[in-house]
Design a protein around this motif. Structure first.
Motif, PDB file in Angstrom:
ATOM      1  N   LEU A 205     -59.408  70.642  49.743  1.00 57.88           N
ATOM      2  CA  LEU A 205     -59.827  69.999  48.501  1.00 57.88           C
ATOM      3  C   LEU A 205     -60.878  70.843  47.787  1.00 57.88           C
ATOM      4  O   LEU A 205     -60.790  71.053  46.564  1.00 57.88           O
ATOM      5  CB  LEU A 205     -60.389  68.604  48.794  1.00 57.88           C
ATOM      6  N   LEU A 206     -61.863  71.328  48.528  1.00 57.07           N
ATOM      7  CA  LEU A 206     -62.933  72.113  47.905  1.00 57.07           C
ATOM      8  C   LEU A 206     -62.401  73.410  47.312  1.00 57.07           C
ATOM      9  O   LEU A 206     -62.867  73.852  46.256  1.00 57.07           O
ATOM     10  CB  LEU A 206     -64.033  72.398  48.933  1.00 57.07           C
ATOM     11  N   SER A 312     -58.663  56.641  58.690  1.00 60.64           N
ATOM     12  CA  SER A 312     -60.002  56.601  59.296  1.00 60.64           C
ATOM     13  C   SER A 312     -60.644  57.980  59.298  1.00 60.64           C
ATOM     14  O   SER A 312     -61.863  58.107  59.132  1.00 60.64           O
ATOM     15  CB  SER A 312     -59.924  56.058  60.727  1.00 60.64           C
ATOM     16  N   GLN A 313     -59.840  59.022  59.460  1.00 56.04           N
ATOM     17  CA  GLN A 313     -60.372  60.385  59.402  1.00 56.04           C
ATOM     18  C   GLN A 313     -60.828  60.721  57.984  1.00 56.04           C
ATOM     19  O   GLN A 313     -61.896  61.309  57.787  1.00 56.04           O
ATOM     20  CB  GLN A 313     -59.313  61.391  59.868  1.00 56.04           C
ATOM     21  N   LEU A 314     -60.031  60.340  57.003  1.00 58.19           N
ATOM     22  CA  LEU A 314     -60.386  60.651  55.611  1.00 58.19           C
ATOM     23  C   LEU A 314     -61.648  59.930  55.170  1.00 58.19           C
ATOM     24  O   LEU A 314     -62.357  60.401  54.283  1.00 58.19           O
ATOM     25  CB  LEU A 314     -59.223  60.297  54.683  1.00 58.19           C
ATOM     26  N   LEU A 327     -56.874  60.326  43.630  1.00 61.72           N
ATOM     27  CA  LEU A 327     -56.076  61.555  43.589  1.00 61.72           C
ATOM     28  C   LEU A 327     -56.557  62.540  44.654  1.00 61.72           C
ATOM     29  O   LEU A 327     -55.751  63.180  45.349  1.00 61.72           O
ATOM     30  CB  LEU A 327     -56.168  62.200  42.203  1.00 61.72           C
ATOM     31  N   ASP A 328     -57.879  62.667  44.806  1.00 64.81           N
ATOM     32  CA  ASP A 328     -58.450  63.547  45.840  1.00 64.81           C
ATOM     33  C   ASP A 328     -58.001  63.103  47.228  1.00 64.81           C
ATOM     34  O   ASP A 328     -57.587  63.916  48.058  1.00 64.81           O
ATOM     35  CB  ASP A 328     -59.983  63.541  45.780  1.00 64.81           C
ATOM     36  N   ASN A 329     -58.085  61.787  47.468  1.00 65.06           N
ATOM     37  CA  ASN A 329     -57.720  61.260  48.781  1.00 65.06           C
ATOM     38  C   ASN A 329     -56.226  61.407  49.051  1.00 65.06           C
ATOM     39  O   ASN A 329     -55.825  61.703  50.180  1.00 65.06           O
ATOM     40  CB  ASN A 329     -58.146  59.799  48.901  1.00 65.06           C
ATOM     41  N   SER A 330     -55.415  61.231  48.032  1.00 64.52           N
ATOM     42  CA  SER A 330     -53.964  61.404  48.190  1.00 64.52           C
ATOM     43  C   SER A 330     -53.634  62.853  48.520  1.00 64.52           C
ATOM     44  O   SER A 330     -52.765  63.132  49.358  1.00 64.52           O
ATOM     45  CB  SER A 330     -53.229  60.982  46.913  1.00 64.52           C
TER      46      SER A 330
END
Length: 357
Positions: A205-206, A312-314, A327-330
């Protein structure tokens, strides 16, 4: 806090009585690794021990999952069998504190210099290659090295040509002859769960948000700690056959680049065929492709549990100065599905079953 039950004064006395690296590994590291095994895995198994002779020094080339434990757990498998352990190639980017340098050297590690300018990088590669050849031919020590620099964040394990070309720099012959003298034995590593999966997703993501993003020393240290101390499920090593027999069929008329690609292919095929596939790998594949292609390989409960695990990890992901969007989480969720699906994809391709199933 890693070993809270240890009597420090007694532990110190044991350390002061140790006179060589083998004693250190047997008296200190093996019990510690067995403790890690019992506390953070549901078991470590190793297949293919019959594929190599422990009396013949080998170069074990593995896929790269965990910063510290890939080589450590493989050596634990050897210690359990009474076999000699291997020397370990470790990047100097991980030597954040002096005590880490001391500890890895006590564990028969040698240093790989990274992030050098071109001329210095070639000089370092020649030195590294010469040392590995020296370790095999003169010291009669086996060596472990990852198939690539850094972990495959998406678990799509491919051997880097640069690693093979480095190994082939020393030896006095052409690249194939030099590689043959190292007795390369591919080893497939299969972690059921990757404790660093959410950290790898965060890094994806970063880099998506900032293509220039680079991890800090703190990131590396935290990843090392997380990989060591968090649950991994089952861990399996599958030792392949030495590639020397296959190297005999490689044409000497190939140029160096084609030779290197051929060696990479041989190693990749062995590693991909050697993966142990867990139910969650099948779940990840079906979730990624919105299919029920492998639904006979897992239960509904296993699918539900795996999906809950990913979420749970996210929830652990934090990005300084940014509130994560749906959107980031998806995006990170999909990256994690890829991490768990790619070993299955590669194994299917290596076995030639992608089209036939």
């Amino acid at each position: 806090y890693v070993m809270p039950q240890v009597d420090y004064e007694n532990f110190k006395k044991i350390l002061l009585d140790i006179t060589n690296k083998d004693e250190f590994q047997h008296k200190i590291m093996q019990p510690f690794l067995e403790l890690l095994c019992s506390n953070t895995t549901t078991g470590i198994t190793c297949g293919g021990m019959e594929n190599f002779d422990p009396a013949v020094p080998s170069t074990f080339v593995t896929n790269h999952r965990d910063i510290v434990l890939d080589a450590s757990f493989l050596n634990l498998c050897f210690l359990r069998k009474g076999y000699p352990t291997s020397e370990v190639a470790i990047g100097n980017n991980l030597l954040i504190f002096d005590w880490i340098t001391d500890l890895v050297k006590l564990n028969k590690s040698f240093i790989v210099k990274r992030d050098l300018k071109l001329t210095k990088a070639l000089e370092a590669a020649r030195q590294l290659s010469a040392y590995i050849h020296y370790a095999i031919s003169d010291k009669h020590e086996s060596v472990w090295i990852a198939q690539r620099e850094g972990r495959a964040k998406d678990s799509n394990d491919k051997t880097q040509e640069a690693v093979i070309k480095m190994l082939g720099l020393a030896g006095g012959g052409n690249l194939i002859d030099n590689i043959r003298s190292l007795n390369i034995v591919p080893v497939a590593i299969s972690y059921e769960y990757d404790p660093n999966d959410y950290l790898k997703a965060r890094e994806f993501l970063l880099k998506r948000l900032d293509p220039e993003f680079k991890k800090s020393q703190h990131d590396d240290l935290f990843a090392m700690e997380t990989g060591l101390l968090q649950p991994k499920g089952h861990v399996h090593f599958e030792i392949g056959s030495c590639i020397n027999e296959s190297l005999d069929t490689v044409s000497p008329d190939l140029d160096k680049h084609e030779m290197a690609r051929t060696v990479c292919h041989l190693i990749d095929c062995s590693i991909h065929k050697g993966y142990r596939i867990y139910p969650i790998n099948y779940v990840a594949y079906d979730m990624l492709h919105h299919s029920d292609f492998f639904s006979d390989r897992y239960s509904k409960a296993e699918k539900t549990d795996f999906e809950a695990y990913l979420h749970s990890q996210l929830e652990k992901v934090e990005v300084e100065g940014k509130k994560l969007s749906d959107l980031d989480n998806s995006f990170m969720f999909e990256m994690m599905l890829n991490m768990y699906a790619n070993p299955l994809k590669n194994k299917l391709q290596a076995n030639g079953k992608c089209e036939s199933r």
